[in-house]
Design an enzyme around this catalytic site. Structure first.
Site, short mmCIF file in Angstrom:
data_model
loop_
_atom_site.label_atom_id
_atom_site.label_comp_id
_atom_site.label_asym_id
_atom_site.label_seq_id
_atom_site.Cartn_x
_atom_site.Cartn_y
_atom_site.Cartn_z
N VAL A 11 0.92 -1.15 0.00
CA VAL A 11 0.00 0.00 0.00
C VAL A 11 0.96 1.20 0.00
CG1 VAL A 11 -1.81 1.24 1.24
CG2 VAL A 11 -1.80 -1.27 1.21
N PRO A 12 1.15 1.81 -1.17
CA PRO A 12 2.34 2.63 -1.46
C PRO A 12 2.35 4.02 -0.84
CG PRO A 12 0.86 2.64 -3.32
CD PRO A 12 0.27 1.68 -2.33
N CYS A 13 2.51 4.10 0.48
CA CYS A 13 2.55 5.39 1.15
C CYS A 13 3.76 6.22 0.72
CB CYS A 13 2.49 5.23 2.66
SG CYS A 13 3.68 4.10 3.35
N HIS A 14 4.77 5.58 0.12
CA HIS A 14 5.91 6.32 -0.40
C HIS A 14 5.51 7.22 -1.56
CE1 HIS A 14 5.80 2.57 -2.75
NE2 HIS A 14 6.33 3.28 -3.74
#
Length: 185
Positions: A148-151
């Site tokens: 879950v690409p919080c970056h």
């Protein structure tokens, strides 16, 4: 404490795998991947396992070669090898709830590989246009980073913002996805 759920299978299986950003602890339930922990050396590993133990009321089982973890390990290896992809893995969202879960689900489905979104824009997408700080809190509490690409969530002025795995890790992930240039050395 019992380590097994219904049918005699472990409630939570985990393993530590190497990645392009260091060791990752991956844990899965029968529902799907439940957590990814950066920098999974002993202190981080122990804290992550304690959190899982508390949440699930069972002892997480070390499971190298686990069938539950096989697909996440394959997908992440391909991702870190530079194969452009969104990670379409089965996920167990039980470590998050409410607004955080809503934001993370929008992030997972609405911010594809190689793109970024501002904290404020993500807040607006979930109906809270003044909720940029709350989105930041949700990113910091994301139990499934990378997947879950919080970056991919950045400041509106172009700054990187924060990142639970450290700003250098965020830079590396964004460079891998072609959003930032690769470092020269």
């Amino acid at each position: 404490m019992n380590s097994y759920g219904v049918g005699g299978e472990p409630a939570v299986e985990w393993d530590v795998v190497d990645s392009g950003i260091g060791p990752l602890l991956l844990a899965a339930t029968a529902t799907g991947l439940v957590t990814v922990a950066f920098h999974a050396r002993p202190a981080v590993r122990d804290a992550t396992l304690d959190r899982l133990r508390t949440r699930f009321g069972t002892e997480p089982v070390a499971a190298p070669g686990s069938a539950r973890l096989a697909e996440p390990i394959r997908e992440l290896a391909a991702y870190f090898a530079g194969e452009p992809r969104d990670l379409g893995l089965a996920l167990d969202w039980s470590l998050t709830s409410g607004f955080h879960r809503e934001v993370l689900r929008e992030l997972a489905s609405g911010v594809p590989y190689g793109t970024v979104v501002g904290y404020g824009e993500l807040a607006a997408r979930v109906g809270r246009p003044d909720g940029a700080q709350a989105v930041g809190a949700a990113m910091g509490a994301n139990p499934l980073p990378v997947v879950v690409p919080c970056h991919r969530v950045v400041e509106s002025d172009g700054g990187l913002g924060g990142f639970s795995g450290g700003l250098e890790t965020k830079r590396q992930l964004l460079a891998l996805e072609g959003v930032l240039p690769q470092p020269l050395f």
